[in-house]
Scaffold this active site. Structure first.
Site, short mmCIF file in Angstrom:
data_model
loop_
_atom_site.label_atom_id
_atom_site.label_comp_id
_atom_site.label_asym_id
_atom_site.label_seq_id
_atom_site.Cartn_x
_atom_site.Cartn_y
_atom_site.Cartn_z
N CYS A 58 77.79 53.63 32.46
CA CYS A 58 78.18 54.86 33.17
C CYS A 58 77.77 56.10 32.37
CB CYS A 58 79.69 54.86 33.39
SG CYS A 58 80.27 56.28 34.32
N CYS A 62 84.02 59.38 29.28
CA CYS A 62 85.48 59.24 29.21
C CYS A 62 85.84 58.47 27.92
CB CYS A 62 86.01 58.52 30.44
SG CYS A 62 85.35 59.22 31.97
N CYS A 65 87.01 54.71 27.88
CA CYS A 65 86.41 53.72 28.78
C CYS A 65 85.34 52.85 28.14
CB CYS A 65 85.84 54.43 30.00
SG CYS A 65 85.31 53.25 31.27
N CYS A 102 90.97 46.21 45.42
CA CYS A 102 90.50 47.47 44.86
C CYS A 102 89.18 47.23 44.14
CB CYS A 102 91.50 48.02 43.85
SG CYS A 102 93.16 48.13 44.49
N CYS A 133 90.51 49.44 48.81
CA CYS A 133 90.55 50.63 47.96
C CYS A 133 89.27 50.65 47.16
CB CYS A 133 91.76 50.58 47.02
SG CYS A 133 91.83 52.00 45.89
N CYS A 193 94.86 57.70 46.06
CA CYS A 193 95.44 57.00 44.90
C CYS A 193 95.01 57.79 43.68
CB CYS A 193 94.91 55.56 44.86
SG CYS A 193 95.33 54.69 43.34
N ARG A 271 102.24 52.69 40.52
CA ARG A 271 101.64 51.41 40.11
C ARG A 271 101.57 51.28 38.60
NH1 ARG A 271 97.23 51.59 43.00
NH2 ARG A 271 98.53 50.84 44.70
N1 SAM Z 1 84.18 55.50 37.52
C1 SAM Z 1 85.29 55.74 38.33
C2 SAM Z 1 86.16 56.86 37.86
O1 SAM Z 1 86.19 57.17 36.69
O2 SAM Z 1 86.86 57.44 38.69
C3 SAM Z 1 86.13 54.54 38.59
C4 SAM Z 1 86.49 53.55 37.53
S1 SAM Z 1 87.55 54.06 36.22
C5 SAM Z 1 87.46 52.68 35.20
C6 SAM Z 1 89.18 54.12 36.89
C7 SAM Z 1 90.31 54.55 35.98
O3 SAM Z 1 90.65 53.48 35.10
C8 SAM Z 1 90.09 55.71 35.05
O4 SAM Z 1 90.21 56.94 35.70
C9 SAM Z 1 91.20 55.51 34.03
O5 SAM Z 1 92.37 56.18 34.42
C10 SAM Z 1 91.42 54.00 34.05
N2 SAM Z 1 90.98 53.40 32.78
C11 SAM Z 1 89.71 53.17 32.40
N3 SAM Z 1 89.67 52.62 31.16
C12 SAM Z 1 90.95 52.51 30.75
C13 SAM Z 1 91.57 52.04 29.54
N4 SAM Z 1 90.85 51.59 28.51
N5 SAM Z 1 92.91 52.06 29.46
C14 SAM Z 1 93.66 52.52 30.48
N6 SAM Z 1 93.13 53.00 31.64
C15 SAM Z 1 91.79 53.00 31.77
FE1 SF4 Z 2 82.52 56.02 34.00
FE2 SF4 Z 2 84.55 54.79 32.84
FE3 SF4 Z 2 84.60 57.42 33.12
FE4 SF4 Z 2 84.85 55.85 35.29
S1 SF4 Z 2 86.28 56.00 33.60
S2 SF4 Z 2 83.57 57.69 35.08
S3 SF4 Z 2 83.53 54.14 34.69
S4 SF4 Z 2 83.13 56.26 31.87
#
Ligand code: SAM
Ligand code: SF4
Ligand code: DTB
Length: 350
Positions: A58, A62, A65, A102, A133, A193, A271
């Site tokens: 990606c 973040c 992530c 989802c 979802c 959501c 959730r």
């Molecule tokens: N890429 C999309 C986005 O960011 O909206 C969808 C996937 S992203 C993995 C969805 C959510 O998962 C993130 O917004 C975050 O809140 C949660 N998430 C991701 N990695 C995480 C982690 N290591 N621990 C807890 N929550 C996490």
């Molecule tokens: Fe990409 Fe992970 Fe951020 Fe979603 S949470 S936008 S998958 S880096």
């Protein structure tokens, strides 16, 4: 407007929310549990299953992530899965008793060329009788309309934290980008959501800001996922926690956040999401007491491990909980312009 909805406030102030956080723990729990019972059946928990339909690589950064291309987490990038493989995953989830499927993609936003396949997936999963979802990153109004037209039930897009802490976690997009997508989803008539992550090194004031953002949206999100950070080695936040274990969120503070979310957004589904795998049964029980009423099932989230069906079945048996079969109280079918409380919600009031 029904009497139920009249009790829903969207004018919460930060001071009021901070005062809830400051309550003695047992008082906070009592208030949250009372609100929960007014709007939901307190012995029912919704079961949702996650599938990563496009993993890793990606472009966003973040800090939590594992799927960011800038992380060194060992997660390999894949292409968007075939429709048939996604439908197989949905069938398995349905057999395991899940109500909602989802699907997540590690994208900043879907590309136009991806949309036909995404639309086909939504239609296919819906045809199997499951709620759908998706979480695909940012959406334009037109993409949101395409997903609504396909019949998508919910779109997940988290604000993640309070506005002041956001740019400490993510630099490739800003808070307003997130809010804009939420507005596009809402305007398209798809259920929203949106939640966030607790335990990223934020302060309580940031957690107040996080709940405040969601609780003052024109309409509360139908679902509010509260994730506990899953620290992943090779991500900025995972590495930070490895270096400073004291930064790990205290369980009681996590439960407080769930309780405050429940009080401020009485009709939303709250959730209990990522991080359950490393939570004790007692902490999870406190979260259910505090008003959490939905979980992700199965032994995997998107890339991180999850509690697993056997351990959840044992937990439900111990706590006397059962899977939710009815509809969410705020759920709108085919779009909603307000006044969406269902007969289910009315019945729940007894
Ligand atoms: N890429 C999309 C986005 O960011 O909206 C969808 C996937 S992203 C993995 C969805 C959510 O998962 C993130 O917004 C975050 O809140 C949660 N998430 C991701 N990695 C995480 C982690 N290591 N621990 C807890 N929550 C996490
Ligand atoms: Fe990409 Fe992970 Fe951020 Fe979603 S949470 S936008 S998958 S880096
Ligand atoms: C959400 O708030 N939690 C889910 C869902 N929305 C998509 C995702 C949790 C991801 C946990 C980390 C992982 O599996 O990589």
């Amino acid at each position: 407007m029904t009497g139920l909805e009249a009790s829903i406030r969207t004018d919460w102030t930060r001071e009021e929310i901070a005062a809830l956080f400051d309550l003695p723990f047992t008082e906070l729990l009592f208030r949250a549990a009372s609100v929960h019972r007014q709007h939901h059946r307190a012995d029912e928990v919704q079961l949702c299953t996650l599938l990563s339909i496009k993993t890793g690589g990606c472009p966003e950064d973040c800090g939590y992530c594992s799927q960011s291309a800038s992380a060194d987490s060992g997660v390999e990038a894949t292409k968007l899965m075939d429709v048939r493989a996604v439908l197989q995953g949905a069938a398995q989830a349905k057999d395991a008793g899940s109500q909602r499927f989802c699907m997540g993609a590690a994208w900043r936003n879907p590309k136009e060329r991806d949309m036909p396949k995404i639309v086909e997936i939504v239609k296919g999963v819906r045809a199997m009788g499951m709620e759908t979802c998706m979480t695909l990153g940012m959406l334009t109004p037109d993409q949101a309309a395409q997903l609504a037209e396909a019949g998508l039930d919910y779109y997940n897009h988290n604000v993640d934290t309070g506005p002041e802490y956001y740019d400490r976690v993510i630099t490739t997009r800003n808070y307003q980008d997130r809010l804009d997508t939420l507005e596009n989803v809402r305007n398209a008539g798809i259920n929203v959501c949106s939640g966030g992550i607790v335990g990223m090194g934020e302060t309580r004031a940031d957690r107040v800001g996080f709940v405040h953002t969601l609780a003052t949206l024109e309409r509360h999100p139908e679902s509010v996922p509260v994730n506990a950070l899953v620290p992943v080695k090779g991500t900025p936040l995972g590495d930070m926690l490895a270096d400073t274990p004291l930064a790990k969120i205290d369980d009681i503070e996590f439960v407080r956040t769930v309780a405050v979310a429940r009080i401020c957004m009485p009709m939303s589904m709250v959730r209990l999401s990522a991080g359950r795998e490393s939570m004790s049964n007692a902490t999870q029980a406190l979260c259910f007491m505090a008003g959490a009423n939905s979980i992700f099932t199965g032994d995997k989230l998107l890339t991180a491990p999850n509690a697993g069906d056997d351990s959840d079945a044992a937990l439900f048996a111990r706590l006397g909980l059962k899977p939710m079969e009815g509809e969410e109280p705020m759920r709108a079918v085919g779009g909603c312009s307000g006044g969406c409380a269902t007969k289910e919600a009315q019945a729940a009031l007894g």
